[in-house]
Scaffold this active site. Structure first.
Site, PDB file in Angstrom:
ATOM      1  N   GLN A  20       0.839  -1.192   0.000  1.00  0.00           N
ATOM      2  CA  GLN A  20       0.000   0.000   0.000  1.00  0.00           C
ATOM      3  C   GLN A  20       0.873   1.240   0.000  1.00  0.00           C
ATOM      4  OE1 GLN A  20      -3.032   0.026   2.996  1.00  0.00           O
ATOM      5  NE2 GLN A  20      -3.395   2.226   2.855  1.00  0.00           N
ATOM      6  N   GLY A  21       0.487   2.216  -0.821  1.00  0.00           N
ATOM      7  CA  GLY A  21       1.177   3.491  -0.865  1.00  0.00           C
ATOM      8  C   GLY A  21       0.200   4.618  -0.611  1.00  0.00           C
ATOM      9  N   VAL A  26      -1.751  -2.446  -3.896  1.00  0.00           N
ATOM     10  CA  VAL A  26      -1.397  -3.503  -4.834  1.00  0.00           C
ATOM     11  C   VAL A  26      -1.925  -4.825  -4.299  1.00  0.00           C
ATOM     12  CG1 VAL A  26       0.482  -4.698  -6.022  1.00  0.00           C
ATOM     13  CG2 VAL A  26       0.670  -2.252  -5.544  1.00  0.00           C
ATOM     14  N   ASP A 135      15.044   6.610 -11.046  1.00  0.00           N
ATOM     15  CA  ASP A 135      14.833   6.209  -9.652  1.00  0.00           C
ATOM     16  C   ASP A 135      15.219   4.746  -9.463  1.00  0.00           C
ATOM     17  OD1 ASP A 135      14.154   6.600  -6.985  1.00  0.00           O
ATOM     18  OD2 ASP A 135      12.054   6.047  -7.290  1.00  0.00           O
TER      19      ASP A 135
END
Length: 502
Positions: A20-21, A26, A135
């Site tokens: 989780q963000g 997801v 990144d």
């Protein structure tokens, strides 16, 4: 819902949450048709729009569709509802490379070389497509069930077209410990050279088990990065030290390039062969530069064979815009100067082609038949901005459901719009089911029979999550040290970068 299971869009059985963000969750999922395991990234559209990240989502979709490589996490398809955007991604069963290092410790040079080969091949391919990741770090490097590396998370990536007139990128992004000195300087930088630096930091971490540049004080860490102030452990081979010093060169103009990395002594040593999946198979796939997937949005070129016409297929993302409720065209595309018209039809392709040719004959348009169901229609007389030309391309959504796109390729836009409104739309009304953007239509009925949206999977208690499943997206947080710093007695004085340059 079916049999108590969470079913998304009638196509995927959704299981446990993987991560989780801030803007997304997801989930592990399974394709109901093929049984294939996938990861579904569910993005909250409202949250993304409120913080102005629309362009970042659009860019991530574009880039992941552009890059097809065995060592890049595959985007199978994109779906959407009014409130959510769904990325259907390749499921990386092995989890993050970061977790492997944290759990098992530093790798042998032979093991690290195998991952580094795959990383360099993936990055080199991305650069050849005009894509710079920006990144790269172990958290964004996932492993499949055969422990093959998969580069993921292209949310901060840049395309070559993002460069300014000086040919350089100007946006500072990435994770501090892996960012190149020139990126920190906030001046223009070469995206390819910045990615090479990040690859060097990753290589150091793989073999050392800790970061080359770390300090509790962020400013001091930046100073170390800008001076390339780091030390290699004593157990690094001479060839590895030489390569790392050439990669972690604070001067981008003298930093080693990917072709030179591939010619280096350390890189050219034999690579460990994974017993589950031989390196030769990966190399063959890499040489082709393309990984074929069932959900690819790219259309293959076909020719007529024995009178039949092979059409390009559309995935779910391509047909999102067929209805107002699912229309994300303003979210993902630049709608200024709109020059396309699309309609759906249940008529067979032969009928559609016949109707288009009949229309062209009546309007005295020149017709040129192209591959893959495309007709080029051209006005006989020159207009304000040259000869008006448009392509009519037919896509197969299902065998009985077609999408037709009319796109202006030359001429005046106003003349094109007038032609569509006054001549083309009336002439095609007998075969058109719905024109895109017609507000009086029931948006949900357009996808009836093709997709059925079910409730999203319920929130899962944290104690039900499987710790072995990879966390493919995490909360943003300050960069911690990867692993504890190595004892000083294991460190030898670094060789000045100037002494290692060719």
């Amino acid at each position: 819902m079916m049999d108590g299971r969470s079913i998304l869009m009638g196509r995927y059985e959704v299981g446990k949450q993987l991560g989780q963000g801030t803007f997304a969750k997801v989930y592990y999922a399974r394709n109901l048709t093929t049984g294939q395991a996938v990861a579904i990234k569910m993005i909250n559209k409202d949250k993304v729009m409120k913080v102005g990240l629309m362009e970042q989502i659009k860019r991530e979709i574009s880039i992941m569709r552009l890059v097809k490589h065995p060592n890049v996490l595959q985007l199978f398809e994109v779906m959407a509802s009014k409130s959510k955007i769904y990325f259907v991604l390749e499921y990386a069963k092995g989890g993050e490379l970061f977790n492997k290092i944290a759990k098992e410790g530093k790798l042998s040079e032979d093991s690290a070389r195998r991952y580094f080969h795959q990383l360099i091949n993936a990055v080199d391919y991305c650069h050849s497509r005009g894509v710079y990741h920006r990144d790269l770090k172990p958290e964004n490097l996932l492993l499949d069930e055969n422990e093959n590396l998969k580069v993921s998370d292209f949310g901060l990536s840049a395309l070559a077209e993002s460069k300014r007139q000086d040919g350089l990128l100007h946006t500072t992004c990435g994770t501090p410990a892996y960012v190149a000195p020139e990126v920190l300087s906030r001046k223009g930088y070469d995206g390819a050279k910045a990615d090479v630096w990040s690859c060097g930091v990753i290589l150091f971490v793989l073999v050392a088990g800790y970061l080359p540049f770390h300090d509790p004080n962020l400013i001091e860490m930046y100073r170390k990065i800008c001076r390339a102030d780091f030390r290699c452990p004593r157990y690094f081979s001479a060839e590895l030290k030489d390569l790392i010093h050439k990669i972690l060169d604070s001067d981008p103009s003298t930093r080693i390039s990917i072709p030179r990395i591939k010619r280096s002594t350390w890189y050219r040593k034999p690579v460990e062969i994974n017993a589950k999946n031989s390196e030769a198979a990966t190399t063959n796939s890499i040489s082709s530069g393309v990984a074929t997937t069932s959900g690819s949005a790219e259309c293959s070129t076909s020719e007529e064979n024995q009178g039949s016409l092979s059409l390009p297929n559309l995935n779910a993302f391509d047909i999102i815009s067929l209805s107002t409720g699912f229309n994300l065209s303003g979210f993902f595309e630049d709608t200024h100067g709109h020059q396309e018209e699309r309609f759906t039809t249940r008529q067979p392709v032969t009928t559609v082609l016949g109707k288009l040719k009949e229309l062209a004959k009546r309007l005295k348009l020149k017709v040129k038949k192209k591959d893959n169901g495309v007709l080029r229609l051209a006005a006989p007389k020159e207009g304000k901005k040259g000869f008006l030309e448009l392509d009519a391309e037919i896509f197969e959504v299902t065998p009985s459901f077609l999408l037709v796109e009319l796109k202006k390729t030359n001429g005046d836009t106003m003349e094109y719009r007038k032609l569509v409104k006054e001549d083309i739309r009336p002439a095609l009304k007998d075969i058109v089911w719905v024109w895109q953007g017609d507000e009086h239509l029931n948006s949900q009925s357009i996808l009836q029979g093709e997709q059925q949206q079910s409730p999203l999977p319920p929130e899962l208690p944290q104690d039900q999550l499987q710790p072995s499943l990879p966390q493919q997206e995490k909360q943003d947080m300050p960069e911690p040290p990867l692993l504890p710093q190595v004892p000083q007695e294991e460190v030898q004085t670094s060789i000045p970068a100037e002494q290692t340059k060719n």
